[in-house]
Enzyme design. Structure first.
Site, PDB file in Angstrom:
ATOM      1  N   ASN A   1      69.775  29.878  26.747  1.00  0.00           N
ATOM      2  CA  ASN A   1      69.594  28.429  26.795  1.00  0.00           C
ATOM      3  C   ASN A   1      69.868  27.924  25.385  1.00  0.00           C
ATOM      4  O   ASN A   1      68.998  27.974  24.526  1.00  0.00           O
ATOM      5  CB  ASN A   1      68.181  28.072  27.250  1.00  0.00           C
ATOM      6  CG  ASN A   1      67.983  26.570  27.406  1.00  0.00           C
ATOM      7  OD1 ASN A   1      68.815  25.767  26.983  1.00  0.00           O
ATOM      8  ND2 ASN A   1      66.867  26.186  27.995  1.00  0.00           N
TER       9      ASN A   1
ATOM     10  N   ARG B   1      72.562  28.328  30.692  1.00  0.00           N
ATOM     11  CA  ARG B   1      72.126  27.032  31.170  1.00  0.00           C
ATOM     12  C   ARG B   1      73.075  25.984  30.604  1.00  0.00           C
ATOM     13  O   ARG B   1      73.236  25.870  29.393  1.00  0.00           O
ATOM     14  CB  ARG B   1      70.700  26.726  30.716  1.00  0.00           C
ATOM     15  CG  ARG B   1      70.219  25.349  31.175  1.00  0.00           C
ATOM     16  CD  ARG B   1      69.048  24.862  30.352  1.00  0.00           C
ATOM     17  NE  ARG B   1      68.592  23.547  30.784  1.00  0.00           N
ATOM     18  CZ  ARG B   1      68.050  22.644  29.992  1.00  0.00           C
ATOM     19  NH1 ARG B   1      67.886  22.907  28.704  1.00  0.00           N
ATOM     20  NH2 ARG B   1      67.663  21.474  30.451  1.00  0.00           N
TER      21      ARG B   1
ATOM     22  N   HIS C   1      66.905  18.880  35.211  1.00  0.00           N
ATOM     23  CA  HIS C   1      65.810  19.813  35.531  1.00  0.00           C
ATOM     24  C   HIS C   1      66.031  20.469  36.889  1.00  0.00           C
ATOM     25  O   HIS C   1      65.084  20.984  37.506  1.00  0.00           O
ATOM     26  CB  HIS C   1      64.449  19.115  35.536  1.00  0.00           C
ATOM     27  CG  HIS C   1      63.991  18.634  34.203  1.00  0.00           C
ATOM     28  ND1 HIS C   1      63.246  17.479  34.043  1.00  0.00           N
ATOM     29  CD2 HIS C   1      64.160  19.127  32.955  1.00  0.00           C
ATOM     30  CE1 HIS C   1      62.988  17.292  32.763  1.00  0.00           C
ATOM     31  NE2 HIS C   1      63.532  18.286  32.079  1.00  0.00           N
TER      32      HIS C   1
ATOM     33  N   ARG D   1      60.808   9.443  25.525  1.00  0.00           N
ATOM     34  CA  ARG D   1      61.732   8.601  26.285  1.00  0.00           C
ATOM     35  C   ARG D   1      60.963   7.579  27.106  1.00  0.00           C
ATOM     36  O   ARG D   1      59.896   7.856  27.634  1.00  0.00           O
ATOM     37  CB  ARG D   1      62.606   9.457  27.210  1.00  0.00           C
ATOM     38  CG  ARG D   1      63.467  10.467  26.500  1.00  0.00           C
ATOM     39  CD  ARG D   1      64.315  11.241  27.493  1.00  0.00           C
ATOM     40  NE  ARG D   1      64.923  12.413  26.865  1.00  0.00           N
ATOM     41  CZ  ARG D   1      64.916  13.621  27.402  1.00  0.00           C
ATOM     42  NH1 ARG D   1      64.340  13.837  28.572  1.00  0.00           N
ATOM     43  NH2 ARG D   1      65.496  14.635  26.767  1.00  0.00           N
TER      44      ARG D   1
ATOM     45  N   GLY E   1      55.022  22.127  31.470  1.00  0.00           N
ATOM     46  CA  GLY E   1      53.873  22.319  30.600  1.00  0.00           C
ATOM     47  C   GLY E   1      52.693  21.430  30.918  1.00  0.00           C
ATOM     48  O   GLY E   1      51.545  21.875  30.968  1.00  0.00           O
TER      49      GLY E   1
ATOM     50  N   GLU F   1      62.687  28.810  34.627  1.00  0.00           N
ATOM     51  CA  GLU F   1      64.102  28.467  34.719  1.00  0.00           C
ATOM     52  C   GLU F   1      64.994  29.653  34.380  1.00  0.00           C
ATOM     53  O   GLU F   1      66.063  29.832  34.961  1.00  0.00           O
ATOM     54  CB  GLU F   1      64.402  27.284  33.799  1.00  0.00           C
ATOM     55  CG  GLU F   1      63.725  25.992  34.241  1.00  0.00           C
ATOM     56  CD  GLU F   1      63.830  24.877  33.224  1.00  0.00           C
ATOM     57  OE1 GLU F   1      64.691  23.996  33.412  1.00  0.00           O
ATOM     58  OE2 GLU F   1      63.052  24.880  32.250  1.00  0.00           O
TER      59      GLU F   1
END
Length: 396
Positions: free
Chosen positions: A7, A90, A179, A240, A328, A380
Site C-alpha cells: 500500500n 492497492r 474504501h 475532510r 479504527g 484490507e
C-alpha cells in the site's frame, strides 16, 4: 503461494507478506516519512518488532530495504526475493476502466497514470510503488486491486450527477466511491461469521477512520456509497468536511479565497479538525469529557450524518438486514456506535449496550433488534492478497 501486499502512499509504504491459501501473515511493516530525515522502517515478524532508520530514503530505497529485511538471517522469512510469487498493489482510483482485480502490464500502468487527475494524492504514489516493485521483485506477478472496483456495480441513476452530460462524457465526473476493499472484506466476513445469505442480503457497511465512508450492499453488490468523484464527499471525517453545499465554495471564492486555499480548507482543515482543532477522534472525545461544547457538537454532527445515511440507504435497499461498523473508530469507539444507533428502533436497529461496551478485537454481534449490528475488524491487506490468489488460481 507467497503474496506481498503493498500500500504505497505519497510518504509511506505499508506491506504484509502472506502465505496463501492459508492466509498466514509471515511478516508486516511500515516505512513512514519517506523522503524525510525521520524516515523509518518498522518491521514486525513473529510478534517481534524492529526499527531501521532510513534518513531521506525515497520509495525505491525503502522497498529495496524491505526486500533485504525479508531475506535477512535475523529478521527474514524467505531466502530470496524470487520466493515472492505475487505482489498485490492497492490502487486507489480505477475510474471506469477497472472494475476487477487486474494483472499489471504497460497498458494498465498507462491507464493508471491517465487517472492521476482523479486521484492526485494517491494514484501517482500507487504507480510509483508498482514501478519499484517490478525492479525489486522481477519474477513476481504484479497485480492491481482498485479501491473503486467494489463500487462498479452502482447503477447509473446512483452514480451520475445532475450536471451537463458533457462533463460526464468528457471528464468522467461521477460517483466512484472508495474504501471498496474494506467494504467488500467486512461484507464477505459477515456472511462467513454470522450466517448472512451471500446472495440475498441488505447490508450497510460503515468504515470509520480518519477517512470515513458507507456503502449500501444488496444481494452481494454495492448499489450506493457516500464518497463520490473523490474522497471528500459523504460523512464527516478527521480533516475532510464531507457533504457540503457547493454554494460554500462560491461564497468563499467571493470572500477572497483562491481555489487552492478552498481545497486545503475542505480537505485538510475541516471535519473534526475544523470543528474542534483536533482530527483524532480520541482527542475530540477527551475534549468533550472535559466539557468542551465544540467537541460535543462535533460528535453529534459526526453521528447524525451517519444516521442520515443509514436512513437513506435503508430506503434505497427497501429494508435492512444488518449494519457493520469497521475501521479504527468503527471497531473501537463504543460511544459512537451507541450514538449512531440511538433512537433508530423504528428501523429495527437496537444496540445491546452491555455487549457494545465490551472491547474485543474479534468480530461480534451487539444487536438487540431485528437488524444485526455487527462489529467486524477490517483487513484490507488480506482482502487484496486473497483477490490476487483467486485471480492467479481461477482467473477470476
Amino acid at each position: 503461494m507467497k503474496a506481498l501486499v503493498l500500500n504505497s502512499g505519497s510518504s509511506s509504504l505499508k506491506y504484509q507478506l502472506f502465505q496463501l491459501p492459508e492466509e498466514t501473515v509471515l511478516c508486516s511493516g511500515l516505512v513512514d516519512k519517506i523522503g524525510q530525515a525521520g524516515c523509518v522502517l518498522k518491521h514486525k515478524q513473529n510478534g517481534q518488532k524492529v526499527d531501521f532508520d532510513l534518513p531521506d530514503a525515497d520509495h525505491t530505497e525503502a522497498l529495496n530495504k524491505v526486500s533485504k529485511v525479508l531475506v535477512s538471517e535475523e529478521h527474514g522469512v524467505i531466502k530470496s526475493a524470487q520466493e515472492v510469487d505475487v505482489v498485490g498493489h492497492r490502487v486507489v482510483h480505477g475510474g471506469e476502466e477497472f472494475n476487477t482485480t487486474t494483472i499489471i502490464n504497460e497498458k494498465v500502468k498507462a491507464k493508471i497514470k491517465a487517472l492521476f487527475s482523479l486521484a492526485p494524492l494517491h494514484n501517482p504514489a500507487n504507480l510509483q510503488g508498482i514501478d519499484v516493485a517490478e525492479e525489486v521483485f522481477p519474477s513476481a506477478k504484479q497485480i492491481a486491486v482498485f479501491d473503486t472496483a467494489f463500487h462498479s456495480n452502482i447503477p447509473e441513476h446512483a452514480y451520475r450527477y445532475a450536471i451537463p452530460n458533457e462533463l460526464y462524457e468528457k471528464h468522467g465526473i461521477r460517483t466512484y466511491g472508495f474504501h471498496g476493499t474494506s467494504h467488500r472484506f467486512v461484507a464477505n466476513k459477515s456472511k462467513a461469521l454470522f450466517g448472512i445469505d451471500p446472495d440475498k442480503n441488505k447490508i450497510v457497511t460503515i468504515h470509520l477512520g480518519n477517512g470515513c465512508s458507507m456503502a449500501a450492499i444488496k444481494d452481494n453488490k454495492c448499489i450506493d456509497t457516500t464518497m463520490g468523484l473523490g474522497p471528500l464527499a459523504g460523512l464527516v471525517m478527521g480533516t475532510r468536511s464531507g457533504d457540503i453545499d457547493p454554494s460554500v465554495i462560491f461564497y468563499l471564492s467571493e470572500k477572497g479565497h483562491d481555489i487552492s486555499d478552498i481545497r486545503l480548507i475542505l480537505n485538510k482543515n475541516s471535519g473534526l479538525k475544523g470543528l474542534t482543532g483536533e482530527s483524532d477522534m480520541r482527542a475530540v472525545k477527551e475534549l468533550a469529557d472535559k466539557g468542551s461544547s465544540a467537541a460535543k457538537l462535533a460528535l453529534d454532527i459526526y453521528a447524525y450524518r451517519i444516521k442520515k445515511y443509514i436512513g437513506a440507504y435503508t430506503a434505497a435497499l427497501n429494508g435492512l438486514d444488518s449494519i457493520i461498523f469497521t475501521g479504527g473508530v468503527g471497531e473501537n469507539d463504543a460511544d459512537m456506535r451507541a450514538n449512531v444507533c440511538a433512537e433508530m428502533d423504528a428501523l429495527g436497529i437496537e444496540i445491546n449496550n452491555e455487549e457494545n461496551a465490551k472491547w474485543s478485537d474479534e468480530a461480534r454481534d451487539v444487536s438487540n433488534g431485528k437488524v444485526k449490528v455487527l462489529i467486524i475488524p477490517t483487513n484490507e491487506e488480506l482482502e487484496i492478497a486473497t483477490q490476487c490468489y483467486r485471480l492467479i488460481t481461477t482467473g477470476e
